[in-house]
Design a protein around this motif. Sequence first.
Motif, PDB file in Angstrom:
ATOM      1  N   HIS A  93      25.369  13.156  17.847  1.00  0.00           N
ATOM      2  CA  HIS A  93      23.863  13.184  17.468  1.00  0.00           C
ATOM      3  C   HIS A  93      22.848  13.683  17.878  1.00  0.00           C
ATOM      4  O   HIS A  93      22.636  12.642  18.804  1.00  0.00           O
ATOM      5  CB  HIS A  93      24.150  12.487  16.088  1.00  0.00           C
ATOM      6  N   GLU A  96      20.425  11.100  18.752  1.00  0.00           N
ATOM      7  CA  GLU A  96      20.529  10.118  18.836  1.00  0.00           C
ATOM      8  C   GLU A  96      20.341   9.904  20.461  1.00  0.00           C
ATOM      9  O   GLU A  96      22.067   9.424  21.262  1.00  0.00           O
ATOM     10  CB  GLU A  96      22.186   9.291  18.354  1.00  0.00           C
ATOM     11  N   ARG A 144      20.214  15.379  14.048  1.00  0.00           N
ATOM     12  CA  ARG A 144      21.730  14.446  14.175  1.00  0.00           C
ATOM     13  C   ARG A 144      22.512  15.664  13.975  1.00  0.00           C
ATOM     14  O   ARG A 144      23.241  15.520  15.435  1.00  0.00           O
ATOM     15  CB  ARG A 144      22.272  14.365  12.604  1.00  0.00           C
ATOM     16  N   HIS A 183      26.336   6.298  20.670  1.00  0.00           N
ATOM     17  CA  HIS A 183      25.418   6.553  19.280  1.00  0.00           C
ATOM     18  C   HIS A 183      24.186   5.910  19.552  1.00  0.00           C
ATOM     19  O   HIS A 183      24.361   4.361  19.809  1.00  0.00           O
ATOM     20  CB  HIS A 183      26.426   7.106  18.119  1.00  0.00           C
ATOM     21  N   ASP A 184      23.178   5.889  18.457  1.00  0.00           N
ATOM     22  CA  ASP A 184      22.341   5.930  17.463  1.00  0.00           C
ATOM     23  C   ASP A 184      22.494   4.906  16.324  1.00  0.00           C
ATOM     24  O   ASP A 184      23.258   6.367  15.629  1.00  0.00           O
ATOM     25  CB  ASP A 184      20.859   5.761  17.546  1.00  0.00           C
TER      26      ASP A 184
END
Length: 484
Positions: A93, A96, A144, A183-184
Amino acid sequence: MQKLYLIAFLIFSVSSAWSQDFEEKLYEDYQEYKEPEITNRRFKHALVTQLLDKHRDGIFKIQQVGESIEGRSLNLVSIGTGETQVFLWSQMHGDESTATMAIFDILNFFESAGFEAEKELLLSKLSIHFLPMLNPDGAEVFHRRNALGVDINRDALRLQSPESQTLKRIRDSLDADFGFNLHDQSRYYNAERTAKPATISFLATAYNYEKEINDVRARSMQLIVQMNKVLQNFAPGQVGRYNDDFEPRAFGDNIQKWGTSLMLIESGGFAGDREKQEIRKLNFVVILSALKSIASKSYEKEAISDYEKIPENDRMLFDLKLKNLNYELEGNSYILDLGINRNENAAEQENGFYYTASVEDQGDLSTSYGYEELDAQGLTLEFPKIYTDLIETEEALGQLNVSELLKQGYAYVRTSEELRTGSFSNFPLNMVSEDFQLRNILQPGISANFILRENGEVKFAIINGFLTEPAHAEKNILNSRNYN
Ligand SMILES: [Zn+2]
């Protein structure tokens, strides 16, 4: 018998102490490895390739393994000669980026002196492969999705995006034993029923709707149990467990199904760390710790049942929570809590952003928390006024007595169009146009600008979601230059 116990105890304590030393020393020495070229979250692919070039003559094997829709390179950085294949990818994403930062810190770790015994262990037991920034087109605009407008993490079956095809091809060609899906997550996630942010959340992804646990998934759970223990030393209570509902289109779920023990690591929020530099450091420590655990197989001693004991992720945090406010409507008084979030917008300035803060929720928010909280009992919430003199120059703006205006209940200043050009302002009031009209209806979604009075006197103001006292107007509010 007693003697045997003693020996077993000594061996156990020596080995666990040694392990803890590793993580503590990584945390302490982190500055030596931190990649100085990355200073904020919004860096782009050009910096990634520049940093890879820096490492090209070093100890890594670096190869281009794919290309994004807009033609940006996807690169695999490999090191180690061990039998166990470990594959780590970040930033599927585009917005992120925390783990991408940590990956470059880890590359510096391998290329620097120190930790020789641990490096020897890691590189003899493991073959480690990093794919930093899997979605460079999304990263370019800090979005994203990729250039096709697709969420790559819902493209594991259809494989329409070249980025998805690359991820699958590399996973298959390595037949990776372990995978790290980096990820974030939202900074508004907290560890269930606590005010602590879920700074790191883990998931051993399910591989079917029944959420069964086979050997592959069990290893993910054991590793997560160990990573959680490590993080509790540096961010106590700030670890969450992500929902494990099966998503048949997601990469994590499928990679687990394809036989790679998969750990999802989500970087969330940390008080005072909007650019996620402390969280980047936690990623650095916990990923290296997990690699060592895989190399030494120390995770095997962890109980799968401890996985379920990690608190679940919840989404009950606000940037600012005001409790027990008095609010008057149609001649009656009401007690309200307000939850306010500062949302980010991309600024024209390189890698910059500004905030537009809004009310997320109001009413009884006693089950929610704030990064910042104010008990506003006895304070009455009012909508601020517009200062009507038109301000036409920076000089005139600078001469305004902001404290005095706040004391009088002003939060808006009419300014010329010229002054409102540009992406953001740190002027501590909102700049508005000559025909700007206030819409004073307290509802979720409205902008967060308020005056709080006690016995008629202004005690606090909320300007663009920042709590401020009239005498000390908040100067760093990253406000839109053109409030509307
Ligand atoms: Zn993500």
